[in-house]
Structures are given as C-alpha cells and as structure tokens.
Design an enzyme around this catalytic site. Structure first.
Site, PDB file in Angstrom:
ATOM      1  N   TYR A 107      -9.662 -13.204  -7.714  1.00  0.00           N
ATOM      2  CA  TYR A 107      -9.262 -12.650  -9.002  1.00  0.00           C
ATOM      3  C   TYR A 107      -8.910 -13.783  -9.962  1.00  0.00           C
ATOM      4  CZ  TYR A 107      -8.734  -8.015  -6.886  1.00  0.00           C
ATOM      5  OH  TYR A 107      -8.966  -6.825  -6.257  1.00  0.00           O
ATOM      6  N   TYR A 146     -11.678 -10.389   0.559  1.00  0.00           N
ATOM      7  CA  TYR A 146     -10.706 -11.486   0.497  1.00  0.00           C
ATOM      8  C   TYR A 146      -9.539 -11.231   1.442  1.00  0.00           C
ATOM      9  CZ  TYR A 146      -8.279  -8.289  -2.732  1.00  0.00           C
ATOM     10  OH  TYR A 146      -7.667  -7.205  -3.305  1.00  0.00           O
ATOM     11  N   ARG A 156      -9.230  -7.441   2.683  1.00  0.00           N
ATOM     12  CA  ARG A 156      -9.628  -6.273   1.910  1.00  0.00           C
ATOM     13  C   ARG A 156     -11.141  -6.198   1.852  1.00  0.00           C
ATOM     14  NH1 ARG A 156      -7.244  -3.436  -1.542  1.00  0.00           N
ATOM     15  NH2 ARG A 156      -8.437  -1.931  -0.349  1.00  0.00           N
ATOM     16  N   HIS A 159     -14.187  -4.074  -3.205  1.00  0.00           N
ATOM     17  CA  HIS A 159     -13.737  -2.879  -3.910  1.00  0.00           C
ATOM     18  C   HIS A 159     -13.570  -3.165  -5.394  1.00  0.00           C
ATOM     19  CE1 HIS A 159     -10.010  -5.077  -3.014  1.00  0.00           C
ATOM     20  NE2 HIS A 159      -9.498  -4.492  -4.082  1.00  0.00           N
ATOM     21  N   HIS A 161     -11.156  -1.730  -8.665  1.00  0.00           N
ATOM     22  CA  HIS A 161     -10.010  -0.923  -9.074  1.00  0.00           C
ATOM     23  C   HIS A 161     -10.369  -0.101 -10.320  1.00  0.00           C
ATOM     24  CE1 HIS A 161      -7.060  -3.085  -6.516  1.00  0.00           C
ATOM     25  NE2 HIS A 161      -7.868  -4.113  -6.710  1.00  0.00           N
TER      26      HIS A 161
END
Length: 241
Positions: A107, A146, A156, A159, A161
């Site tokens: 991110y 990640y 995780r 995906h 959000h």
C-alpha cells in the site's frame, strides 16, 4: 431516489461475530456490553445524494489516475458489477470508493511495513457513482498478497477494499472483494471469521471472460448487496442496527 420506510434488520448470524480472537484487532474493538436494537431514525433513512460532478475524469481508472503520463505495472483488470438493495433493486447514484495494494502487495501508506517496492505510477484508490441500473466499473491492476502482523506467517489474499454509501446513511457498507480461484482466501484469519462458506462466496468476484478487453484486461464481476438478510459482508465490525 429515496428509501420509503425503515430498512430490514440485518441477520447477525450471516455476518462475522465482533469478537474473533484469531483476528487480533477484533479483541479490543468488539463491544463489551449487550447490543441495543432501536428503530431507524429519519436521518438514517434519508440522504446523502452524490452527483457525478464530484468525480474526476480518471477517478475510476487506477491504472492511470496517479502517475500522470505513466501507467501502473501489473496484471490489468476491469472490475464491474451492480449495487443492489435488500429486494434486488439496482441503486442509482451510489458512491462506490475502492482502494488496494499494488501488484507487489504494498500500500502507499507512510506506516506500511512490508518491504515490497512502491509503484511510482500507482496510487491505489479511486471512486465511481452507479448508473441508473446500479452499475459501476473501474480499471485497475491485480493486487498482490502481503504478510501482516496478526499471527506468525499470516498473509492476506489478493483483495480490493470497497466503501459504499447507499441512498441513506443506514446503507453504509465497508467490505472486501477477493478473486475467484485464489487458494489463500481459505487460509485468511479475517475470512475465517465469517460463519458460512455461502457467505464467504458472496465476497469472491467471478472471472468473466466475456467482459474482457481484447489484448488489454481481464474482467471480474462483483455485485454488492446493501442491508437485508443477505447483505454483503461488513468488515468484521458491528455497524448500524
């Protein structure tokens, strides 16, 4: 279009329990006292209204909306679907926001602890407003998996959000979308808080080869249901009534 009357109550057995020790952050944020059930208020059943004038020309294109002249690196995707109410009606004028990690699983955040490289041409966020049939779409790249500091070696799955603001405050929803065929979905502690496989599968976007862009992007279809007994999963946090 405004909602006429109170919304259906959510089915708490369909959603994740607030307290799930396998997902560490739920321990401190779960309620310590019994919940109260109250009727919808007028302010919950009305507004807000979003217009298309709030959108920039590339808000729904995460491949190009950050880097100026450059484009994001990664497997190119189209994500599309409809936002529906509890009776299966498409909801127009709904604000749909989305954010994600880059192709390496990182991110763009100043507290990010993962060592994967940043993509200088990928900001990782965008938004769209649904059309008259409740439809939305955006272009992006497939996010990477990640690691995260939950338990040792927890990762995780890939995906995206979503934050959805329906036709009333009571339809606020924050959720996540996963990708069909990813084996890591079934190893994720967050996904594991959801009570049934049927409920989990509502979060898994289906690959749609008929909607791909030739020589450019694969397509995934993800419909979102607001409120009602089969509302799309909320992110393991109690919300609303």
């Amino acid at each position: 279009m405004s909602h006429d009357g109170p919304f259906y109550q959510r089915d708490r057995d369909w959603h994740s329990p607030a307290f799930t020790p396998g997902y560490k952050t739920s321990i401190l944020r779960s309620p310590q006292r019994a919940l109260l059930s109250i009727e919808n208020t007028l302010s919950e059943m009305t507004g807000p209204v979003f217009g298309r004038d709030i959108l920039g020309p590339r808000d729904n294109d995460l491949i190009t909306n950050f880097g100026g002249t450059g484009e994001a690196i990664g497997q190119r995707l189209i994500v599309y679907g409809r936002v529906l109410d509890e009776n299966g009606r498409g909801l127009p004028g709904v604000l749909v926001e989305f954010w994600q990690a880059n192709a390496g699983g990182r991110y763009r955040h100043h507290k990010e602890g993962y060592r994967a490289a940043l993509d200088p041409n990928f900001g990782g966020c965008g938004r769209a407003i649904t059309d008259q049939d409740g439809g939305y779409h955006f272009r992006t790249i497939k996010p990477g998996a990640y690691p995260w500091p939950n338990r040792v070696n927890d990762w995780r799955p890939a995906h995206i959000h979503f934050s959805i603001f329906g036709e009333a405050f009571a339809q606020r929803l924050i959720t996540q979308m996963y990708f069909e065929g990813d084996p890591m979905i079934w190893q994720c502690p967050i996904v594991g808080t959801i009570p049934s496989r049927e409920a989990i599968e509502t979060l898994v976007a289906a690959l749609d080869r008929q909607a791909t862009t030739h020589m450019d992007a694969l397509a995934y279809k993800f419909d979102i249901v607001l409120r009602g007994r089969r509302q799309t999963m909320f992110e393991n946090k109690l919300e609303g009534h």
